[in-house]
Motif scaffolding. Structure first.
Motif, PDB file in Angstrom:
ATOM      1  N   UNK A 337       0.847  -1.187   0.000  1.00 21.79           N
ATOM      2  CA  UNK A 337       0.000   0.000   0.000  1.00 21.79           C
ATOM      3  C   UNK A 337       0.890   1.248   0.000  1.00 21.79           C
ATOM      4  N   UNK A 338       1.178   1.715  -1.204  1.00 19.75           N
ATOM      5  CA  UNK A 338       2.167   2.762  -1.363  1.00 19.75           C
ATOM      6  C   UNK A 338       1.770   4.035  -0.626  1.00 19.75           C
ATOM      7  N   UNK A 339       0.510   4.421  -0.745  1.00 14.86           N
ATOM      8  CA  UNK A 339       0.106   5.706  -0.183  1.00 14.86           C
ATOM      9  C   UNK A 339      -0.026   5.681   1.331  1.00 14.86           C
ATOM     10  N   UNK A 340      -0.329   4.505   1.871  1.00 17.82           N
ATOM     11  CA  UNK A 340      -0.482   4.443   3.324  1.00 17.82           C
ATOM     12  C   UNK A 340       0.862   4.197   4.002  1.00 17.82           C
ATOM     13  N   UNK A 342       4.160   3.543   1.971  1.00 21.03           N
ATOM     14  CA  UNK A 342       5.370   3.656   1.169  1.00 21.03           C
ATOM     15  C   UNK A 342       5.934   5.063   1.143  1.00 21.03           C
ATOM     16  N   UNK A 343       5.129   5.993   0.653  1.00 17.75           N
ATOM     17  CA  UNK A 343       5.592   7.374   0.577  1.00 17.75           C
ATOM     18  C   UNK A 343       4.533   8.299   1.183  1.00 17.75           C
ATOM     19  N   UNK A 344       5.003   9.376   1.828  1.00 15.35           N
ATOM     20  CA  UNK A 344       4.084  10.394   2.332  1.00 15.35           C
ATOM     21  C   UNK A 344       3.917  11.416   1.215  1.00 15.35           C
ATOM     22  N   UNK A 345       2.742  11.443   0.593  1.00 10.15           N
ATOM     23  CA  UNK A 345       2.599  12.268  -0.600  1.00 10.15           C
ATOM     24  C   UNK A 345       2.641  13.762  -0.273  1.00 10.15           C
ATOM     25  N   UNK A 346       2.432  14.115   0.982  1.00 10.63           N
ATOM     26  CA  UNK A 346       2.486  15.530   1.364  1.00 10.63           C
ATOM     27  C   UNK A 346       3.907  16.010   1.640  1.00 10.63           C
ATOM     28  N   UNK A 347       4.870  15.095   1.610  1.00  9.71           N
ATOM     29  CA  UNK A 347       6.262  15.498   1.824  1.00  9.71           C
ATOM     30  C   UNK A 347       6.975  15.529   0.478  1.00  9.71           C
ATOM     31  N   UNK A 348       8.149  16.168   0.474  1.00  7.04           N
ATOM     32  CA  UNK A 348       8.877  16.303  -0.781  1.00  7.04           C
ATOM     33  C   UNK A 348       9.632  15.014  -1.097  1.00  7.04           C
ATOM     34  N   UNK A 349      10.128  14.948  -2.322  1.00  8.09           N
ATOM     35  CA  UNK A 349      10.940  13.811  -2.732  1.00  8.09           C
ATOM     36  C   UNK A 349      12.131  13.666  -1.787  1.00  8.09           C
ATOM     37  N   UNK A 394       5.821  14.662  -3.490  1.00  8.54           N
ATOM     38  CA  UNK A 394       5.630  13.342  -4.077  1.00  8.54           C
ATOM     39  C   UNK A 394       4.221  13.222  -4.658  1.00  8.54           C
ATOM     40  N   UNK A 395       3.286  13.986  -4.094  1.00  6.51           N
ATOM     41  CA  UNK A 395       1.910  13.986  -4.609  1.00  6.51           C
ATOM     42  C   UNK A 395       1.867  14.212  -6.120  1.00  6.51           C
ATOM     43  N   UNK A 396       2.789  15.040  -6.623  1.00 12.86           N
ATOM     44  CA  UNK A 396       2.736  15.423  -8.028  1.00 12.86           C
ATOM     45  C   UNK A 396       3.460  14.450  -8.953  1.00 12.86           C
ATOM     46  N   UNK A 397       3.960  13.328  -8.398  1.00  9.70           N
ATOM     47  CA  UNK A 397       4.676  12.362  -9.232  1.00  9.70           C
ATOM     48  C   UNK A 397       3.726  11.266  -9.703  1.00  9.70           C
TER      49      UNK A 397
ATOM     50  N   UNK B 201       5.766  11.929  10.776  1.00 11.86           N
ATOM     51  CA  UNK B 201       4.642  11.371  11.542  1.00 11.86           C
ATOM     52  C   UNK B 201       3.405  12.226  11.308  1.00 11.86           C
ATOM     53  N   UNK B 202       3.594  13.535  11.286  1.00  9.06           N
ATOM     54  CA  UNK B 202       2.468  14.431  11.045  1.00  9.06           C
ATOM     55  C   UNK B 202       1.880  14.251   9.663  1.00  9.06           C
ATOM     56  N   UNK B 203       2.751  13.955   8.677  1.00  7.81           N
ATOM     57  CA  UNK B 203       2.269  13.816   7.300  1.00  7.81           C
ATOM     58  C   UNK B 203       1.586  12.472   7.106  1.00  7.81           C
ATOM     59  N   UNK B 204       2.161  11.407   7.629  1.00  7.89           N
ATOM     60  CA  UNK B 204       1.589  10.067   7.413  1.00  7.89           C
ATOM     61  C   UNK B 204       2.225   9.110   8.415  1.00  7.89           C
ATOM     62  N   UNK B 205       1.538   8.834   9.515  1.00  8.11           N
ATOM     63  CA  UNK B 205       2.151   7.991  10.544  1.00  8.11           C
ATOM     64  C   UNK B 205       2.542   6.616  10.013  1.00  8.11           C
ATOM     65  N   UNK B 206       1.739   6.078   9.084  1.00  2.00           N
ATOM     66  CA  UNK B 206       2.034   4.745   8.558  1.00  2.00           C
ATOM     67  C   UNK B 206       3.364   4.714   7.837  1.00  2.00           C
ATOM     68  N   UNK B 207       3.627   5.742   7.041  1.00  4.47           N
ATOM     69  CA  UNK B 207       4.893   5.801   6.302  1.00  4.47           C
ATOM     70  C   UNK B 207       6.051   5.929   7.286  1.00  4.47           C
TER      71      UNK B 207
END
Lengths: 504, 323, 343
Positions: A337-340, A342-349, A394-397, B201-207
């Motif tokens: 589950x990439x979005x949950x 793998x990567x935090x889409x709200x953070x940068x690359x 990462x959201x925009x990739x 953690x704030x952006x996505x705790x699971x990641x």
């Protein structure tokens, strides 16, 4: 002559300078299953979004059921009987099955909900089409992926759909569920419904579709009968020039054991599993849903605590009871589950790529930005991640590039063991090949790679060995070059039993 | 073309400009409307009395909000530090001991929050709300229902003055404390590995969890750290007013949340940050002080604050929405 | 080659597995046990009071508590609806921090206009208008401008609280009105109007939210906005509606508030935390862990009976908030183990 269910002609749509669609046609007749294929970026999803009324086309005409639709909106398209089963499971997790099926079209008794009628009808529809008894009061949250898909389709059936559009409906399903879905789709076709089927799996297109529209570079490049044309011809139309080798070969020798698992047991999931992955080796791992294979790799990353057995990495015994310990021991994980996960889409690359390896770029707890930037730039280059710059979100990739970022996270730590969980699902062909090549390079550098996949061609084509898990135990270890898909299938479903213990 | 240039401006930067511009406009307006606004005396008062305390509490809130949570119990941390500090002083203990004990009390509140959130897995909203209720009871029970404790006797004056009224090289001690807190939180949140992990953690705790970050442990540090900052504010507060007034810390709660979230509007990704929070605090403080000087009564001030904050948010979020 | 086949089971003829397989059923059972656990805790505390506090069980006392809970209940319903429609995320979910301040403002409007001698109908309309106007401002801020609900309603809370202070100059404004007389002294079947109000309002809420189409749609909007949009729902309109409704609840509660004290008094805004507690605590009575109307009513009464029981037992009122807080934490901690884990 009866009208076509969908008759789209000369559809164009541009996003700024990028032409996503250029004069594309899509024509689907009632009573057929129509495949829509193309590499990512070919315009498949854009034309579907235009049909769904989510995007407004710049040019072209749309006829649904012979009627001209000047400006489609989601509501007007639905009113004409066109229903979409989106790739994302657009269901409310806290709703019941009946509520999800009838959302916004509830059956009422006067002003009040007729809960009993909705439950009866939902259960009856599901039983009729899917031969499945699914209590209508079950929460969507508690359903399996396949069952959620069923609820989505039932939702369309409850509204008497004339056209059903399914976007990658089989992505998370196992074969048995896929077969069951196909039976339903064929039945719907025989009832006169037009089915549009979008898939990356060519075999499915071949098995199921009566006709296929192939898209490339924003336009349709062919409409063929898949049985006549064959897979190779369709793939040829999809890709400008041949991809070359889909599964690049490895040319290095396999080294010493890196990951050694002895008698690993997790109660209720798997029992007494032993396996070894050597340096430079790619070991495939597969099993049906519920076989315990998922839990096995979760244990190897410390997401679950094993009840017994031992794990050694480079000969040193390690206790992997939390992900941070696994990371410390040199294990990297690319989760399904990439979005949950793998990567935090709200953070940068940059922030994603360095997340697991910050300690390497830090001094006394402070991040050394210069070193971090240099390392991340290196990763972006090495993995050819298509991003405007390292600080882009990462959201925009694209999906494939997001997956590369998820991999990059572990390259930065120079992990010894890579545990990959379906890393190429929903990744287009080009990016897939890049990911394979990258894994080969990691293997050449001495990493051990454990590759969980449900894609038989990928397992036999890309891996060195394939281990099959059946009912919580290893049911066979195969030399990938010498095994075929049927044998793997038989082992995975228990109809063929290998002698226990893995030949080295 | 003008419109093109306008469009090309990053919306994040535009929204930053809007907030900073609004702040500058307000300062300019109050400077013109109230001649006393820009005087040294008023600015000193503004800084020491309005900005410092709120800013220190808001820094704690910034940490928590950056981690994806919220802390409704900041007031309890402020109050408990203040209460223990004043009670120990009144009982004749040495000032340094009283200060340490006060900070310790705040840490206790933070630890309770941390345990509830990371061990019992209660959502931050409910956990800190529960702690807020409990904290109120504890204060009522310790003070006979909420009686303030005033330490007006001359023997206490030196202690209070040393904390609240002294200065170093002309800079008032509370301001020095603020600068130290600012620098510390800035470094922790924006420069350290820990800060990066908190943001993840704030952006996505699971990641974060799947990247090998010890999520519960880091979250616990966040809540304890926030409570510690509130404890500092509590000591400063009681030294300034030379008393402990039960449940007075709650006044900071909504302002701190407001300041932090106003601060997020200057970030492209709407992330909380130290500079943003400081801007938020300054905005609130200037509005409060300015409206007072312009001659609005206390009641209208509150309306004014609400309206002005609303307008700033409307502009900032409205610009963001253009995309 | 891009052909690929997922791993298959043997034959194509197997039907899909039935639900209610092990983990699902176990999870459902656990959730049920936890839900009953919350109810049992509630019942146990009631029983304790019944055995130890004299007069706790009397009908008089019970209706007294219902009466006292009416204001909190109405506000909690408003809050619960906002949380349902906006989702329950800590920072970005639906919340109306202005509801209590709005009730204070409405009470001030009601008392001031009544005292000034306006016609009761005009007064009621003005009060309702005030509540709805504040709600509309929230709706505009959240839906129209896209401001975080937490932040938007915080700013609006300041505005409402400030306007209340301006109107009343921070004093008690006593009020008399036929409406109040009806609420204060009216009785039907031996039950006071105020108690009836909560009973009927709750019944109406349960009916509308759980037995008409409004309910599933509202939960869909809050639970998964994209799914709701894909189903053709106007998400913005629903969310805006929740804020308008919470404004309505504030106005409604303000009339009850003034009737209880025969005046508007400063400090109504302090109800906010209790209101939030009642609305959020209600989630533990639901198997979906979302706020429900029945759950909100139960938790409102729970908070009311708790305060009442302590009063009857002669426990210092200083304890009440703390015990409430501790019990909330206890109940939530117990249920949190039945929730699907976040990471």
């Amino acid at each position: 002559m009866t009208a076509l269910a969908i008759d789209m002609t000369g559809i164009s749509k541009a996003f700024g300078p990028v032409k996503a669609l250029e004069g594309a046609d899509l024509k689907v007749a009632y009573g057929t299953i129509h495949g829509l294929v193309g590499a990512n970026g070919a315009g498949k999803s854009t034309i579907i979004k235009v049909l769904a009324g989510i995007l407004t086309p710049d040019a072209g005409t749309i006829l649904i059921d012979g009627r001209r639709v000047a400006k489609p909106t989601p509501a007007s398209v639905e009113a004409l009987g066109v229903h979409f089963i989106h790739q994302e499971r657009l269901l409310v997790p806290t709703a019941t099955v009946a509520e999800a099926v009838f959302l916004n079209h509830e059956i009422r008794f006067g002003p009040f909900l007729d809960g009993r009628a909705m439950a009866r009808r939902a259960e009856a529809l599901i039983e009729r089409y899917f031969d499945l008894r699914l209590p209508a009061g079950t929460l969507v949250r508690d359903l399996t992926t396949a069952q959620q898909k069923i609820v989505q389709i039932t939702r369309a059936l409850a509204r008497k759909a004339g056209v059903l559009v399914l976007d990658e409906p089989t992505a998370a399903l196992v074969r048995r569920e896929v077969d069951s879905l196909f039976r339903v789709l064929r039945r719907l076709r025989d009832d006169g419904i037009a089915v549009v089927f979008i898939s990356h799996y060519m075999q499915e297109i071949l098995d199921l579709c009566d006709e296929v529209t192939v898209m490339r570079n924003g336009t349709d490049v062919g409409r063929v009968d898949p049985k006549e044309a064959g897979i190779d011809a369709i793939v040829g139309m999809m890709i400008d020039s041949g991809v070359g080798e889909m599964y690049p070969r490895r040319h290095h020798a396999v080294g010493a054991p890196v990951l050694e698992v002895q008698g690993l047991t997790l109660k209720g999931a798997f029992c007494d599993v032993s396996l070894t992955v050597h340096a430079g080796e790619v070991v495939g791992l597969t099993g049906l849903l519920g076989s315990g294979v998922k839990e096995l790799i979760e244990c190897l990353f410390g997401l679950d605590r094993a009840d017994g057995g031992s794990i050694r990495i480079d000969g040193v015994e390690v206790r992997l009871d939390a992900p941070n310990r696994a990371v410390g021991a040199g294990v990297g994980m690319v989760p399904e589950d990439r979005r949950a996960h793998g990567v935090a889409i709200g953070l940068s690359v940059r922030e994603n790529a360095s997340l697991a390896s910050l300690a390497r770029y830090s001094r006394n707890g402070f991040v050394a930005r210069g070193r971090e930037n240099a390392a991340v730039d290196g990763l972006i280059r090495d993995l050819s991640i298509k991003t405007p710059h390292r600080d882009a979100l990462v959201r925009n990739l694209s999906g494939g590039n997001q997956q590369k970022v998820a991999l990059a996270k572990w390259l930065g730590c120079q992990s010894r063991v890579y545990v990959l969980d379906e890393p190429t699902v929903a990744v287009d062909v080009g990016a897939k090949v890049e990911i394979y090549a990258l894994l080969n390079r990691l293997a050449a550098e001495g990493a051990a790679i454990l590759f969980l996949s449900s894609d038989l061609l990928e397992l036999t084509g890309f891996c060195d060995r394939v281990l099959v898990v059946y009912r919580g135990g290893l049911n066979g270890a195969f030399d990938a070059a010498a095994v075929d898909g049927d044998t793997l299938l038989a082992a995975a479903s228990g109809t063929r039993s290998e002698t226990r213990g893995i030949p080295e | 073309m003008a419109t093109n240039a306008f469009r090309r401006l990053d919306t994040g930067r535009l929204s930053t400009l809007a907030v900073v511009g609004a702040f500058a406009l307000l300062v300019a307006f109050f400077a013109l409307a109230a001649p006393s606004f820009l005087t040294a005396g008023n600015l000193y008062n503004l800084l020491v009395n309005n900005v410092v305390l709120l800013a220190v509490v808001a820094l704690g809130m910034t940490l928590v909000i950056a981690s994806g949570g919220i802390d409704l119990s900041v007031g309890v941390s402020v109050d408990m530090a203040s209460m223990v500090f004043i009670m120990l002083l009144a009982a004749g203990y040495a000032a340094p001991l009283a200060v340490l004990a006060g900070l310790g009390a705040a840490l206790l509140v933070g630890s309770l929050n941390a345990a509830l959130i990371t061990r019992l897995r209660i959502s931050p909203f409910l956990a800190t709300l529960g702690v807020l209720f409990i904290g109120q009871s504890v204060q009522r029970l310790s003070t006979g229902g909420g009686q303030p404790i005033y330490l007006v006797r001359a023997e206490f004056a030196p202690t209070f003055d040393a904390i609240a009224r002294s200065s170093l090289l002309g800079v008032p001690t509370p301001v020095i404390v603020l600068v130290l807190c600012l620098a510390a939180v800035y470094l922790v949140l924006h420069r350290t590995v820990f800060g990066r992990q908190v943001a993840a953690i704030g952006a996505k705790p699971g990641v974060a969890w799947y990247s090998g970050i010890r999520v519960p442990f880091q979250l616990a540090k966040v809540y304890v750290g926030a409570a510690f900052l509130c404890g500092i504010a509590g000591i400063l507060l009681s030294s300034t007013v030379k008393s402990y007034v039960p449940m007075s810390g709650n006044a900071f709660l909504l302002d701190a949340i407001g300041a932090t979230f106003i601060g997020t509007t200057i970030s492209r990704e709407r992330r909380p940050g130290v500079l943003g929070t400081l801007l938020g605090v300054a905005l609130l403080a200037v509005v409060k002080n300015g409206l007072l000087l312009v001659g609005w009564n206390f009641y209208w001030q509150q309306v004014g604050i609400g309206v002005l904050v609303f307008l700033v948010l409307a502009v900032s979020f409205g610009l963001h929405r253009r995309d | 080659m891009t052909a690929a086949t997922p791993v298959a089971a043997s034959s194509a003829a197997d039907p899909l597995p039935e639900t209610g397989t092990g983990p699902n059923r176990r999870k459902a059972l656990a959730a049920l046990a936890i839900r009953l656990g919350a109810l049992l805790t509630f019942a146990f505390i009631m029983l304790y009071f019944a055995l130890t506090a004299r007069g706790f069980l009397s009908a008089y006392n019970a209706f007294n508590v219902v009466e006292q809970s009416a204001i909190l209940g109405v506000l909690a319903f408003g809050t619960a609806v906002v949380i349902v429609g906006g989702g329950a995320e800590v920072q970005t979910g639906g919340i109306d921090l202005s509801i209590a301040a709005n009730a204070g403002l409405c009470a001030a409007v009601f008392a001031t206009l009544s005292t000034a001698g306006f016609n009761p109908t005009v007064v009621l309309l003005a009060t309702l208008g005030t509540g709805l106007a504040v709600g509309a401002l929230n709706a505009f801020a959240v839906v129209g401008l896209g401001i975080l609900p937490l932040l938007a309603t915080l700013a609006v809370m300041n505005v409402a609280a400030g306007l209340e202070l301006t109107l009343t100059e921070n004093t008690v404004v006593s009020a008399a009105s036929p409406v109040l007389a009806f609420l204060q002294t009216g009785r039907f079947l031996g039950v006071s109007t105020l108690a009836w109000t909560l009973i009927l309002f709750s019944a109406l809420m349960i009916l509308v939210v759980h037995h008409t189409a409004v309910g599933p749609r509202l939960y869909a909007v809050g639970g998964h906005p994209e799914a709701a949009r894909a189903a053709g729902l106007d998400v913005g309109a629903y969310v805006a509606g929740t804020y308008l409704f919470s404004g309505f609840c504030a106005a409604f509660a303000s009339v009850l508030l003034v009737s209880r004290l025969s005046a508007s008094t400063p400090g109504t805004g302090e109800l906010l935390l209790s209101v939030l507690a009642a609305a959020l605590l209600g989630t533990v009575f639901s198997r979906r862990f979302v706020p429900t109307m029945g759950g909100t009513l139960l938790s409102t009464l729970f908070i009311g009976f708790l305060a009442n029981g302590f009063q009857l037992l002669g426990v210092s009122s200083y304890w009440v908030a703390g015990v409430q807080g501790a019990l909330i934490l206890l109940v939530v901690a117990v249920t949190s183990f039945a929730r699907p884990q976040e990471h």
